[in-house]
Enzyme design. Structure first.
Site, PDB file in Angstrom:
ATOM      1  CG  HIS A 217      22.600  -3.523  14.045  1.00 14.18           C
ATOM      2  ND1 HIS A 217      22.721  -5.480  14.158  1.00 14.18           N
ATOM      3  CD2 HIS A 217      23.467  -3.428  12.825  1.00 14.18           C
ATOM      4  CE1 HIS A 217      23.050  -5.846  13.025  1.00 14.18           C
ATOM      5  NE2 HIS A 217      23.546  -4.485  12.104  1.00 14.18           N
ATOM      6  N   GLY A 397      14.528   6.271  13.048  1.00 15.23           N
ATOM      7  CA  GLY A 397      13.839   7.069  13.279  1.00 15.23           C
ATOM      8  C   GLY A 397      14.959   8.320  12.110  1.00 15.23           C
ATOM      9  CB  ILE A 398      18.358   7.347  10.971  1.00 19.09           C
ATOM     10  CG1 ILE A 398      19.409   8.248  11.164  1.00 19.09           C
ATOM     11  CG2 ILE A 398      19.174   6.199  10.960  1.00 19.09           C
ATOM     12  CD1 ILE A 398      21.136   8.302  11.345  1.00 19.09           C
ATOM     13  CB  THR A 439      12.256  -4.170   8.429  1.00 20.36           C
ATOM     14  OG1 THR A 439      13.764  -4.897   9.212  1.00 20.36           O
ATOM     15  CG2 THR A 439      11.902  -5.420   8.233  1.00 20.36           C
ATOM     16  CB  SER A 440      10.821   0.347   8.009  1.00 20.00           C
ATOM     17  OG  SER A 440      11.839   1.043   8.385  1.00 20.00           O
ATOM     18  N   GLY A 481       6.971  -9.033   3.512  1.00 16.45           N
ATOM     19  CA  GLY A 481       7.455  -8.539   5.050  1.00 16.45           C
ATOM     20  C   GLY A 481       6.981 -10.117   5.789  1.00 16.45           C
ATOM     21  NE  ARG A 538      18.972  -4.760  12.548  1.00 19.44           N
ATOM     22  CZ  ARG A 538      19.412  -4.318  11.029  1.00 19.44           C
ATOM     23  NH1 ARG A 538      19.978  -2.961  12.053  1.00 19.44           N
ATOM     24  NH2 ARG A 538      19.787  -4.583  10.546  1.00 19.44           N
ATOM     25  CG  ASP A 551       6.242  -1.959  16.101  1.00 19.01           C
ATOM     26  OD1 ASP A 551       7.642  -2.580  15.824  1.00 19.01           O
ATOM     27  OD2 ASP A 551       6.125  -1.916  14.928  1.00 19.01           O
ATOM     28  N   GLY A 553       7.701   0.803  13.936  1.00 18.65           N
ATOM     29  CA  GLY A 553       7.019   0.848  12.748  1.00 18.65           C
ATOM     30  C   GLY A 553       5.328   0.588  12.695  1.00 18.65           C
TER      31      GLY A 553
HETATM   32  P1  ADP Z   1      15.497  -2.559  10.901  1.00 19.48           P
HETATM   33  O1  ADP Z   1      14.186  -3.447  11.656  1.00 19.48           O
HETATM   34  O2  ADP Z   1      15.735  -3.472   9.650  1.00 19.48           O
HETATM   35  O3  ADP Z   1      16.439  -1.373  12.161  1.00 19.48           O
HETATM   36  P2  ADP Z   1      13.631  -0.188  11.544  1.00 19.48           P
HETATM   37  O4  ADP Z   1      14.195   0.187  12.571  1.00 19.48           O
HETATM   38  O5  ADP Z   1      13.785   0.866   9.933  1.00 19.48           O
HETATM   39  O6  ADP Z   1      13.537  -1.730  10.285  1.00 19.48           O
HETATM   40  O7  ADP Z   1      12.232  -1.016  11.552  1.00 19.48           O
HETATM   41  C1  ADP Z   1      11.996  -1.753  12.230  1.00 19.48           C
HETATM   42  C2  ADP Z   1       9.972  -2.036  12.328  1.00 19.48           C
HETATM   43  O8  ADP Z   1      10.274  -1.981  10.738  1.00 19.48           O
HETATM   44  C3  ADP Z   1       9.850  -2.639  13.607  1.00 19.48           C
HETATM   45  O9  ADP Z   1       8.916  -1.713  14.242  1.00 19.48           O
HETATM   46  C4  ADP Z   1       7.673  -3.290  12.871  1.00 19.48           C
HETATM   47  O10 ADP Z   1       7.547  -2.637  12.666  1.00 19.48           O
HETATM   48  C5  ADP Z   1       8.660  -3.152  10.860  1.00 19.48           C
HETATM   49  N1  ADP Z   1       8.788  -4.623  10.864  1.00 19.48           N
HETATM   50  C6  ADP Z   1       9.596  -5.190  11.331  1.00 19.48           C
HETATM   51  N2  ADP Z   1      10.054  -6.769  10.668  1.00 19.48           N
HETATM   52  C7  ADP Z   1       8.659  -6.046   9.582  1.00 19.48           C
HETATM   53  C8  ADP Z   1       8.098  -7.431   8.736  1.00 19.48           C
HETATM   54  N3  ADP Z   1       8.463  -8.808   8.723  1.00 19.48           N
HETATM   55  N4  ADP Z   1       6.988  -7.115   8.069  1.00 19.48           N
HETATM   56  C9  ADP Z   1       6.298  -5.998   8.232  1.00 19.48           C
HETATM   57  N5  ADP Z   1       7.042  -4.989   9.367  1.00 19.48           N
HETATM   58  C10 ADP Z   1       7.955  -4.877  10.040  1.00 19.48           C
HETATM   59 MG    MG Z   2      15.571  -0.531  13.684  1.00 17.69          MG
END
Ligand code: ADP
Ligand code: MG
Length: 574
Positions: A217, A397-398, A439-440, A481, A538, A551, A553
């Site tokens: 990715h 962001g996206i 995830t978010s 999560g 990730r 972080d 998120g």
């Molecule tokens: P992805 O990780 O699937 O690419 P995003 O980039 O949209 O999804 O979101 C990433 C954010 O998700 C991370 O910065 C973190 O804050 C949050 N995150 C990841 N895993 C978890 C979890 N198990 N519980 C809570 N928040 C999580």
């Molecule tokens: Mg991500």
């Protein structure tokens, strides 16, 4: 650089439509992805694969007889939503149960997991096998934490062949797990990849250098070294993988040399020749290798080598015929076309029950709040993407943008239909998870819906309800999560937010004032995540790169909290 598109936001959908048009003999479009357009014998286990788009031929290109029954196709590099997975699985099920298989990424695990629960609850027996082949993403003692890259192919192929052979769900699951246990991969990148419409690549590799241990990715590699010769690269990949040989490994092995997007076939063949010589030199017997593009990463320049260690049963299923748009082997009897029925995404329904006046009025406030959240996400979309690209996959962001846009649209629609708060937030949460993926997306979607359920439809609302809503927000994200304080996720901003908010409410502060203190605490905590090492999501495999950066998120959560606090203060002044 990805150059051809009309609207970058529609890239994945438009590309999938075209893929189906070009492969109608194999696949049909359903809401959420693709399924076989040909008949599958009744009672056959349906192997349903999937993940983000941008990895062709993974995942849609592997749908066909002898391989997958369907593929859930998320947005670019973002996991499909639980709804998408569910709908593709429903359209794939032939009465023998469903095996879900996909790469081990937090977003995919959340969404596929929710879909599995729903399918099982409906009586469709569903199991999951995660692919964890990437040796660069966790040490041998923590194989369950490794992410899935090109090893997807061996697991999907073995599961699909076992299903085709009429094995039952227990057997297909057992064989897929074994295939994963016997698969190891290692990749390198020479240049990053660019999401459609993005002005610059998700990451760059300095000229003359190579990044070792890349993710698919755009997650950057774990170390950089000078660009090697083909022979040196062959040696590096083979040495790395032989060191990580599974316990059960014999001497018969399938090498899979995979191009990540822009490495020419001639270069791949050249490299493959060197790799094969080294493997033979190490006393191994080569069985039915693959060399070509199997799991790509848009226009990334790079390669990965997978070694699939055979035993007699795995070898039989690896050699079995398969007939899909991108993977064909041996001969299979022609299949009859079938009519595909697709469950459509749930449309917003008319209000199920009359909501109280207080709940309808609060629903209007919720629409405003979602719009406020959207405004801050739009402003910070690029910055959040960049932050996520440091150690993650650059889609935060996206993903937030797509999620909050969809939530606002769903909320406005529900509001226009006279919905109360619970119903409105249920629709907004569902659409957030549905459109954002990642995830978010799953977490925010669940949280928005949980707030609605907690507030329900009451005759009047008090400050105690606000505290209960914040508790529900926190609990839903933690339950789904399973992150803990210090894992470097949004939870690190969420916990102090909830604690300060509830204390402030208990102390008798008004809503705006409580929100202000809580948002300040969230912002401070989000900043402080820079000093943490990620343990979830990730970013975890790249913990060292993440140090010193907050972080994503946690940052987006704090931004939204702060903008909502400003908004609440402005209303109160009025
Ligand atoms: P992805 O990780 O699937 O690419 P995003 O980039 O949209 O999804 O979101 C990433 C954010 O998700 C991370 O910065 C973190 O804050 C949050 N995150 C990841 N895993 C978890 C979890 N198990 N519980 C809570 N928040 C999580
Ligand atoms: Mg991500």
């Amino acid at each position: 650089m990805t150059k051809l598109f009309d609207d970058p936001a529609r890239f994945a959908d438009d590309a999938l439509d075209g893929f189906v048009a070009a492969n109608r003999g194999y696949v049909a479009r359903v809401d959420g992805g693709v399924v076989r357009s040909t008949e599958t014998p009744a009672g056959q286990v349906a192997v349903v694969i999937g993940g983000g788009s941008g990895h062709y031929p993974a995942f849609a290109g592997l749908v066909g007889a002898g391989l997958a029954a369907g593929s859930a196709c998320g947005n670019m590099f973002a996991s499909p939503s639980a709804g998408q997975v569910y709908r593709v699985a429903k359209a794939s099920d032939a009465g023998g149960g469903v095996l879900l298989s996909f790469g081990n990424y937090a977003g995919d695990v959340l969404h596929f997991g929710q879909a599995q629960e729903k399918l099982n609850a409906e009586g469709i027996q569903t199991r999951t096998v995660l692919v964890t082949d990437d040796i660069a993403s966790a040490p041998p003692g923590e194989i369950g934490k490794r992410r899935g890259i090109a090893g997807d192919l061996t697991v999907f192929k073995i599961a699909g062949a076992a299903a085709e052979a009429g094995r039952n769900l227990d057997e297909v699951e057992r064989l897929a797990l074994k295939a994963n246990d016997h698969t190891r991969s290692l990749g390198v990148a020479f240049a990053g990849c660019t999401l459609p419409g993005a002005p610059e690549p998700l990451f760059t590799v300095p000229a003359g250098m190579m990044s070792v241990g890349l993710g698919i990715h755009g997650e950057p590699g774990i170390s950089e070294q000078p660009l090697p010769t083909a022979s040196e690269l062959a040696q590096l990949l083979v040495d790395g993988l032989l060191k990580d040989r599974p316990e059960a490994a014999g001497t018969r092995v399938v090498p899979i040399l995979n191009g990540l997007g822009t490495v020419k076939y001639d270069e791949l063949f050249l490299l493959y020749g060197k790799i094969e010589k080294l493997l033979v030199g190490a006393g191994l017997e080569i069985v039915e290798p693959e060399c070509g593009e199997l799991v790509t990463s848009l226009d990334m320049s790079g390669v990965s080598l997978t070694l699939f260690w055979l035993d007699p049963e795995l070898e039989m299923f690896w050699a079995a015929p398969a007939d899909t748009p991108a993977f064909r082997k041996g001969n299979l009897a022609p299949r009859r076309a079938r009519a595909v029925t697709s469950t459509a995404a749930a449309a917003a329904q008319a209000p199920a029950q009359a909501a109280t006046a207080a709940s309808i009025s609060l629903a209007a406030t919720a629409v405003e709040a979602l719009k406020v959240a959207r405004s801050v996400v739009v402003e910070h979309e690029d910055a959040l993407g960049k932050l996520d690209a440091i150690a993650g996959d650059g889609d935060h962001g996206i993903g937030m943008r797509r999620g909050v846009d969809a939530a606002v649209a769903a909320a406005e629609k529900a509001h226009a239909a006279g919905a109360g708060l619970e119903e409105l937030l249920a629709a907004a949460g569902e659409q957030w998870a549905e459109r954002a993926g990642g995830t978010s997306g799953a977490l925010w979607g669940a949280a928005v819906a949980a707030v609605g359920r907690t507030l329900g439809s009451k005759e009047a609302y008090t400050r105690a309800d606000a505290a209960a809503a914040v508790d529900a927000l926190r609990d839903s994200i933690i339950t789904l999560g399973k992150a803990e304080a210090g894992d470097k996720t949004m939870v690190d901003a969420l916990l102090p937010f909830a604690e300060v908010f509830n204390r402030s409410i208990r102390d008798g502060d008004g809503l705006a004032r409580s929100l202000r203190s809580a948002a300040d605490a969230a912002a401070k905590a989000a900043d402080a995540t820079a000093g943490l090492s990620p343990k979830k999501g990730r970013a975890r495999p790249l913990a060292a790169k993440s140090l010193g950066h907050p972080d994503p998120g946690a940052v987006s959560f704090a931004l939204i909290a702060n903008r909502l606090a400003d908004h609440a203060a402005s209303i109160e002044r009025i």
